[in-house]
Motif scaffolding. Structure first.
Motif, PDB file in Angstrom:
ATOM      1  N   ASN A   1       0.662  -1.404   0.012  1.00 38.69           N
ATOM      2  CA  ASN A   1       0.003   0.119  -0.019  1.00 38.69           C
ATOM      3  C   ASN A   1       0.790   1.281   0.052  1.00 38.69           C
ATOM      4  N   ALA A   2       2.071   1.334   0.715  1.00 37.62           N
ATOM      5  CA  ALA A   2       3.012   2.399   0.847  1.00 37.62           C
ATOM      6  C   ALA A   2       3.524   2.521  -0.605  1.00 37.62           C
ATOM      7  N   ALA A   3       3.778   1.690  -1.088  1.00 36.74           N
ATOM      8  CA  ALA A   3       4.245   1.633  -2.594  1.00 36.74           C
ATOM      9  C   ALA A   3       3.527   2.094  -3.538  1.00 36.74           C
ATOM     10  N   LEU A   4       2.213   1.620  -3.615  1.00 32.89           N
ATOM     11  CA  LEU A   4       1.216   2.340  -4.327  1.00 32.89           C
ATOM     12  C   LEU A   4       1.088   3.757  -4.131  1.00 32.89           C
ATOM     13  N   ASN A   5       1.028   4.201  -2.633  1.00 33.72           N
ATOM     14  CA  ASN A   5       0.740   5.607  -2.663  1.00 33.72           C
ATOM     15  C   ASN A   5       2.139   6.371  -3.192  1.00 33.72           C
ATOM     16  N   SER A   6       3.111   5.799  -2.877  1.00 28.28           N
ATOM     17  CA  SER A   6       4.317   6.542  -3.536  1.00 28.28           C
ATOM     18  C   SER A   6       4.274   6.769  -4.836  1.00 28.28           C
TER      19      SER A   6
END
Length: 113
Positions: free
Chosen positions: A70-75
């Motif tokens: 999720n953090a990677a998608l947000n980034s």
């Protein structure tokens, strides 16, 4: 995922077309490669999560990996949105296309759900 030949064609043309509209965005080769690399890493994370399920891994361990994905998608979204604002939105505002502001606000609302 694109095969090597499709990636080369897309990088040569330096533009992609949205599947739901006729608008296009010209991207530099560097921007395109960066976005593709990010998506490839995210894709690998998702495959890893699936593998963890297949191997009956402990739930908190899987949740930790989902949070990382999720953090990677947000980034990814932050990079894409930044590029969009600096190019498309800025260019449209300079050209007097105020409807772009409404489009940006709608996009931001979708991101904040």
């Amino acid at each position: 995922m694109r095969n090597k030949e499709q990636m080369e064609v897309a990088m040569t043309e330096k533009e992609t077309q949205c599947c739901c509209c006729n608008r296009k965005k010209e991207r530099s080769e560097k921007e395109y490669k960066d976005l593709i690399n990010r998506l490839s890493r995210i894709e690998g994370q998702i495959r890893g999560i699936k593998r963890m399920l297949d191997e009956d891994c402990y739930c908190p361990d899987i949740i930790t990996q989902v949070a990382a994905a999720n953090a990677a998608l947000n980034s990814f979204n932050k990079v894409l949105l930044t590029n969009h604002i600096k190019t498309c939105v800025a260019d449209d505002i300079r050209a007097g296309k105020d409807e772009t502001i409404d489009e940006l606000l709608n996009t931001l609302q979708k991101l904040m759900k």
